[in-house]
Design a protein around this motif. Structure first.
Motif, PDB file in Angstrom:
ATOM      1  N   UNK A 727       0.826  -1.205   0.000  1.00  0.00           N
ATOM      2  CA  UNK A 727       0.000   0.000   0.000  1.00  0.00           C
ATOM      3  C   UNK A 727       0.867   1.264   0.000  1.00  0.00           C
ATOM      4  N   UNK A 728       1.947   1.237   0.782  1.00  0.00           N
ATOM      5  CA  UNK A 728       2.836   2.407   0.856  1.00  0.00           C
ATOM      6  C   UNK A 728       3.503   2.683  -0.485  1.00  0.00           C
ATOM      7  N   UNK A 729       3.911   1.645  -1.201  1.00  0.00           N
ATOM      8  CA  UNK A 729       4.510   1.838  -2.528  1.00  0.00           C
ATOM      9  C   UNK A 729       3.527   2.501  -3.478  1.00  0.00           C
ATOM     10  N   UNK A 730       2.255   2.049  -3.437  1.00  0.00           N
ATOM     11  CA  UNK A 730       1.255   2.647  -4.323  1.00  0.00           C
ATOM     12  C   UNK A 730       0.995   4.109  -3.955  1.00  0.00           C
ATOM     13  N   UNK A 731       0.927   4.406  -2.638  1.00  0.00           N
ATOM     14  CA  UNK A 731       0.699   5.784  -2.207  1.00  0.00           C
ATOM     15  C   UNK A 731       1.881   6.689  -2.561  1.00  0.00           C
TER      16      UNK A 731
END
Length: 853
Positions: A727-731
């Protein structure tokens, strides 16, 4: 010599009692009656013989002619022949003047049926007036009677409630008769009564006629032809027609005679045959009705072997039964409670233990195991032939093939032991602990012995493994369980071992549970069960001195660490953690428990509990909090103040920033323990508050360099961490890494989802919701959201649900595509946050709220 007729013998028995001055007779009266007969006839009939005559002792033979002559002479006849001649002529005269009418048949049948009903009611484990009607029996008879069927059966294993369900149907049917709503005859008796068929020397057709007051010159055809003037049916109902009740040759003879009755009367529309039997009996003999299948209604069979048509209780029936027993209770039954108590037999055991204060609201995960233990104690350990029964059970387990999960045993392999202990074997069949299943075909004999249900199987395996291991819970036993069971048997077997370990004072060995190879879901189940067992042992009034001393010490590091993991979060897990507080714990361990409870409160958006746990943590010395791998109080206070007041406290962020630039040098921080998993995952969730995915990725990279970055830990901690970093990579707009991570996560989830806990599944659904929005996949979005909401509501994962709702609300394009769905999401969000006592602004901006309004 006049032949022996049961109706003559019954008349003579009544006359002997009348002439002897007895209204009723008890076993103790037989001695006095023996003396009276001797004084009057000078012929001696022993007390034992009279007990056989009047049914107080079993006899497989007809009474001797000497006994019959002596009884007849006592009644002032010349002998048995004289008595029969007098009564035969009287019977003939009576028969000539008596109208063979439907009313007369009904009158005689009603007396027998009423007696049978009363006897079965008195044997009910729960008072009959508190039992319930079963809908399945009405559905079954409705289907049976609407088509051209002559016979039907109710079949299920022992304890499914077949008999009581049938009693309710018969009782209701007879009440309708009295009200004139039907004109049926119901002849209902238990298979116990069929023993009299062999005593009488008649076939069952003659015996049934004699019960109704008619001689062998009549048959049912004559009686059923009267139906031309009546609209009713003749129901012949036999309850409990099972092999274990009779010797093998007796049962085969009896079953064939019943089939003869069916065959003879099958084309009489008014004749209806109803049998109840256990599944094993039906499986072994259903081939015998193959030629009549179009005349037999077999009901709505369930199960692979098509041998059960009487279902277990459903949730509504459990609630109704609870209300009947105790009208004052409020029933709030969970799914797991319903699963445990849907078996009428187990419900009955529980009632017996709690009839003075009956309620299911306090049932825990241990209860069903206690019920099974009580059953085995009373029916096997304390009964006759107990040692022989246990020898048979252990031999049966010993011949099972655990490697291939083959838990039934060829009867031929057990035949020597069965011949050695026939009574013990029949007792095990009779109480429904084991059953025989005949799967023979035209080229092979194949009769298998099985345990009657999974609970009995699991208990017997665990008991045998313990016995083979000198009844010691140790690494050797765990290694055997790990090697032998790689399926659903493993967890219940471990539970039985845990029960035995506590009851025998071996609880110090529980830290060895870490050696069990379990999935996250299985481990969660064991932790909750162990917590319930320890809690019961702690609060028991009869607890042993060993158990008192056990709780007066610190919990061992191995057992303590075994209890921890963010993936185990649910309502029952809270109780397991609180049980640990009953030990004399060190400050560090108490801090870890309150930290975990507070983390759960955050996930459940329970502001009051969160605040309470924070107060508890503040009461510990600062040096104890600082000695942890990360200070949990700073993280929890940051979450509380942000969610409650919208205030971002800086202490935790400063500490976490320092962590990823200067990782701790303390060995405690790098120790690969479940307790440290909680602290690090708590830190990562705290970092998400600052909405800076770059910071979060820096922290996880630093963490992976020093802590649990290996395939061994893909369950639990590593899986949850992978979801967060994806999720952090996408954000952070690192699309390539994010999509690659998600693809790996999806493969991992699909391969292991059956072994994941509800929290792990809900966390995955949250990431999938975000991915659906990222990929503009609105079709999958609503389905995924439905799964997430269902799981979150069931397990109390409110924060995950709110995060999913917020992420949808942040996608304003959806407002234009599907405004109704978007607004429903907003209303669900508002309701949930306000009920929890947190600020809406902590989750969404005013801009989003205004856009919706």
């Amino acid at each position: 010599m006049t032949s022996f007729l049961i109706q003559h013998f019954d008349t003579l028995k009544r006359l002997v009692l009348s002439d002897g001055g007895f209204k009723n007779i008890s076993p103790s009266d037989c001695k006095a009656l023996s003396l009276l007969i001797f004084k009057k006839t000078n012929q001696q009939i022993s007390e034992t013989t009279l007990k056989r005559v009047y049914g107080f002792a079993y006899s497989k033979f007809k009474p001797s002619l000497f006994t019959l002559d002596a009884m007849a002479k006592f009644c002032d006849y010349g002998g048995w022949t004289d008595f029969c001649e007098h009564n035969t002529s009287s019977k003939t005269k009576n028969h000539e003047i008596k109208d063979v009418s439907w009313h007369n048949i009904k009158h005689n049948a009603d007396k027998i049926t009423s007696f049978t009903l009363q006897a079965l009611k008195n044997r009910s484990g729960i008072p009959y007036n508190q039992t319930i009607k079963r809908k399945f029996i009405d559905d079954h008879f409705d289907a049976f009677l609407k088509d051209d069927y002559t016979a039907t059966l109710i079949t299920a294993p022992a304890g499914y409630g077949k008999t009581l369900a049938l009693c309710h149907w018969v009782e209701e049917h007879m009440a309708m008769n009295l009200l004139g709503l039907n004109d049926d005859i119901v002849l209902f008796f238990s298979s116990n009564a069929l023993i009299n068929v062999f005593i009488s020397g008649k076939d069952i057709n003659e015996w049934l006629l004699s019960l109704l007051g008619y001689g062998c010159e009549d048959d049912f055809s004559t009686l059923l032809d009267i139906k031309q003037k009546h609209k009713g049916n003749f129901y012949l109902i036999i309850d409990g027609l099972d092999e274990h009740m009779f010797k093998s040759e007796q049962f085969h003879l009896l079953f064939n005679q019943i089939l003869d009755v069916f065959s003879f009367y099958q084309f009489h529309d008014s004749f209806k045959l109803v049998l109840t039997m256990r599944s094993s009996t039906w499986i072994n003999h259903r081939h015998e009705i193959e030629d009549f299948k179009n005349r037999w209604f077999q009901g709505y069979m369930i199960g692979d072997d098509q041998a059960i048509n009487a279902p277990l209780f459903n949730l509504q029936e459990i609630k109704e039964l609870c209300t009947n027993i105790n009208p004052s209770i409020q029933n709030f039954l969970g799914i797991e409670v319903a699963d445990n108590f849907n078996h009428p037999l187990y419900f009955q055991f529980y009632y017996r233990q709690h009839k003075d204060d009956f309620t299911l609201n306090n049932v825990d995960h241990v209860c069903i195991y206690e019920l099974i233990s009580t059953f085995i104690l009373n029916k096997i350990y304390l009964g006759a032939h107990s040692a022989e029964k246990m020898l048979l059970v252990k031999a049966l387990v010993g011949k099972m093939d655990f490697a291939t999960a083959r838990y039934d045993v060829d009867k031929l392999k057990m035949n020597d032991l069965i011949r050695q202990y026939p009574q013990a074997y029949n007792d095990l069949l009779g109480i429904g602990f084991i059953r025989e299943v005949n799967k023979s075909n035209d080229v092979q004999y194949n009769t298998l012995i099985q345990f009657a249900n999974d609970n009995f199987l699991d208990y017997s395996i665990a008991n045998t493994l313990l016995s083979n291991n000198q009844n010691i819970f140790n690494s050797q036993l765990i290694a055997i369980i790990n090697e032998s069971f790689k399926n659903e048997r493993k967890v219940p077997i471990l539970k039985w071992c845990i029960i035995y370990t506590i009851k025998t004072g071996q609880q110090e060995s529980f830290e060895l549970l870490a050696e069990t190879r379990l999935s996250a879901r299985e481990k969660a189940e064991i932790i909750i069960f162990l917590g319930d067992m320890l809690e019961k042992a702690c609060v028991s009034l009869a607890k042993s001195e060993a158990m008192i001393q056990y709780f007066r010490q610190d919990c061992s590091d191995g057992l303590f660490d075994y209890f921890f993991g963010l993936e185990f979060i649910n309502a029952d897990y809270i109780k397991a953690l609180q049980t640990l507080l009953r030990f004399e714990l060190s400050n560090k361990k108490k801090i870890l428990i309150y930290t975990s409870l507070a983390a759960i409160a955050v996930m459940q958006l329970d502001m009051n509990k969160l605040e309470s746990y924070i107060v508890n943590l503040k009461n510990f010395p600062a040096e104890d909090l600082q000695s942890m791998a990360l200070n949990p109080l700073h993280c929890l206070e940051t979450a509380f103040y942000f969610l409650k007041y919208g205030i971002v406290k800086k202490e935790a962020f400063a500490e976490l920033t320092s962590f990823y630039f200067n990782p701790p040098k303390s060995e405690n921080g790098f120790e690969k323990t479940n307790t440290n998993d909680i602290l690090y995952l708590l830190a990562i969730h705290t970092l998400s508050i600052c909405k800076n995915p770059v910071k979060l990725l820096r922290f996880t990279r630093a963490l992976n360099k020093i802590y649990k970055n290996d395939p061994e830990h893909l369950q639990g901690y590593r899986f949850l961490l992978q979801l967060i970093t994806t999720d952090a990579h996408l954000q952070a707009n690192k699309t390539t890494e994010g999509l690659s991570n998600y693809a790996d996560t999806l493969i991992l989830y699909e391969a292991n989802k059956d072994s994941y806990t509800p929290f792990m599944k809900a966390s995955f659904y949250l990431l999938k919701v975000k991915m659906c929005l990222y990929q503009n996949n609105s079709a999958d979005l609503q389905q995924t959201m439905k799964s997430l909401v269902s799981l979150a509501d069931q397990s109390g994962f409110k924060l995950i649900k709110v995060q999913a709702l917020v992420f949808i609300l942040s996608n304003k394009e959806l407002l234009n595509i599907n405004p109704d769905y978007y607004k429903q999401i907003y209303y669900d969000f508002i309701k949930l946050v306000r009920e929890s006592g947190f600020r809406e602004e902590s989750f969404i901006t005013n801009e989003v709220a205004l856009a919706i309004k």
